[in-house]
Design a protein around this motif. Sequence first.
Motif, mmCIF file in Angstrom:
data_model
loop_
_atom_site.group_PDB
_atom_site.id
_atom_site.type_symbol
_atom_site.label_atom_id
_atom_site.label_comp_id
_atom_site.label_asym_id
_atom_site.label_seq_id
_atom_site.Cartn_x
_atom_site.Cartn_y
_atom_site.Cartn_z
ATOM 1 N N LYS A 287 0.824 -1.208 0.000
ATOM 2 C CA LYS A 287 0.000 0.000 0.000
ATOM 3 C C LYS A 287 0.858 1.257 0.000
ATOM 4 C CE LYS A 287 -4.231 -1.424 -0.138
ATOM 5 N NZ LYS A 287 -5.118 -1.006 -1.249
ATOM 6 N N LYS A 288 1.990 1.191 0.698
ATOM 7 C CA LYS A 288 2.889 2.345 0.731
ATOM 8 C C LYS A 288 3.479 2.610 -0.648
ATOM 9 C CE LYS A 288 7.024 4.139 3.022
ATOM 10 N NZ LYS A 288 8.114 3.840 4.003
ATOM 11 N N HIS A 291 0.897 4.168 -2.828
ATOM 12 C CA HIS A 291 0.679 5.571 -2.479
ATOM 13 C C HIS A 291 1.783 6.458 -3.034
ATOM 14 C CE1 HIS A 291 -0.415 9.112 -0.209
ATOM 15 N NE2 HIS A 291 0.797 9.155 0.308
ATOM 16 N N TRP A 294 1.118 6.910 -6.627
ATOM 17 C CA TRP A 294 -0.088 7.701 -6.832
ATOM 18 C C TRP A 294 0.132 9.171 -6.526
ATOM 19 C CZ3 TRP A 294 -3.150 10.217 -3.051
ATOM 20 C CH2 TRP A 294 -4.358 10.704 -3.516
ATOM 21 N N LYS A 295 0.852 9.472 -5.434
ATOM 22 C CA LYS A 295 1.011 10.870 -5.055
ATOM 23 C C LYS A 295 1.943 11.616 -6.008
ATOM 24 C CE LYS A 295 4.921 10.753 -1.791
ATOM 25 N NZ LYS A 295 5.348 11.027 -0.401
ATOM 26 N N MET A 303 -1.605 9.823 3.442
ATOM 27 C CA MET A 303 -2.148 8.515 3.068
ATOM 28 C C MET A 303 -3.366 8.217 3.941
ATOM 29 S SD MET A 303 -0.096 4.911 2.967
ATOM 30 C CE MET A 303 -0.791 3.436 2.236
ATOM 31 N N SER A 347 -2.923 4.533 8.644
ATOM 32 C CA SER A 347 -1.654 5.229 8.408
ATOM 33 C C SER A 347 -1.366 6.194 9.549
ATOM 34 C CB SER A 347 -1.705 5.987 7.082
ATOM 35 O OG SER A 347 -2.769 6.916 7.076
#
Length: 432
Positions: A287-288, A291, A294-295, A303, A347
């Motif tokens: 997930k990190k 992210h 994505w960012k 997050m 998060s």
Amino acid sequence: MGKCCKCNSRLLCMCLLPFMMTGHLLIYIMVSIFVTMSYAPPKITIHYIAPGISANSSALASHPLGPFWNLQLEDRAMWNQLQHAWDRENNPILRGNTTGISRKPRAQLLTEIARTHDLNSFPEHMGAFIRSMHCREYPLLINQPEMCRRSSDGSGVDSPVLLMAIKSQVGNFENRQAIRETWGHSGMVEGNSNKKGGLVRTVFLLGRQDSSTGPHPDLKNLLELENQKYGDILQWDFRDSFFNLTLKDLLLWQWLQLYCPTATFVFKGDDDVFVRTDVLLDYLLTKKKEHILWKGNTNKTDMDLFVGDVISNAMPNREPSTKYYIPESFYKGMYPPYAGGGGVVYSGSLAFRLKEVSELVRLFPIDDVYLGMCLQRLGLSPSHHPGFLTFDLPVTDRGNPCAYKSVLLVHRRSPKEMLTLWKQLQSMPDQC
């Protein structure tokens, strides 16, 4: 003579001109009124749609069904009334250019509204909660200020990838010890199948012994010895009851901000769950990475991860014999979506936003529901993960290690069951 007639005609015209103009004006006004009365505006469709995204259209979304700020009190339940009063005081439209939370003392507002309710009509534990629900600050009796700054395992890594915050009680020594020896081991933890893991730190969240449940032996000295040996106890000076579990969330967020602000993820759970920490780390690190990718295409850096076993469309339990009983005189309405069952993960950056928004949400006696309320106030929803088995596996599968292959959390397990399951999973067959 002709000249005189011309003068009289001009004078007559000048005299009649105002009357003629007034007459035209009256005619115009009458015509306008008639047109207005006879005009029927086109009917506007009730389901007005505005630009946005919905499940039905990639370009349009239906309009809100209710006002953005609900200024009307829908019922007279105590919690709803308290929250309504707070919402009005913190409404930026009503407050103008002022900012910040309500300046009226919480205890004063609680006292004012409590006058309209008979506190003796509530169950004893509910009455105790109501009398202290304005209190949010409690002194730390046992602290671990160096928990996220030390590196006793020689790894050189101080910032934990995952902070495990476990809600426990003073007398649950066996539960804490079983967690330390199994899934809650503090230090460097590998991911599943020797994948890259990270630094994990574990703390246990405690209040004072609840003397109202009966006489108990004084365990203070034993707790101090336990903390001297393991250094993982956080204890605050409040009564450790079921309805006070919400305080552990608030006080944990305060502690995080002061002593562990760099934790990437936070797991909050009970001391009777079993967590596959290595599999959980794999999931969180994935997930990190997502992210970070994505960012790079957006301006959003925080997050907003909040995962667990999500319960939707839940109603308050109205059965007085259960510990989850919420009288209708205290709260009315549906619960927001919330993650329950003994464990959630979110998060670290979201923890600070939860802390901030919690100042706008009245304390609620069920901690899982309160987290859902805070998320809803942030405009977020918890994410469901099927690996959080809050209602356990089928009885026939509980002794089969292969049944735990995709499990992140199981609720509930005794200390002995934790140790047995941990040993079985360490030698999980390859065919799983």
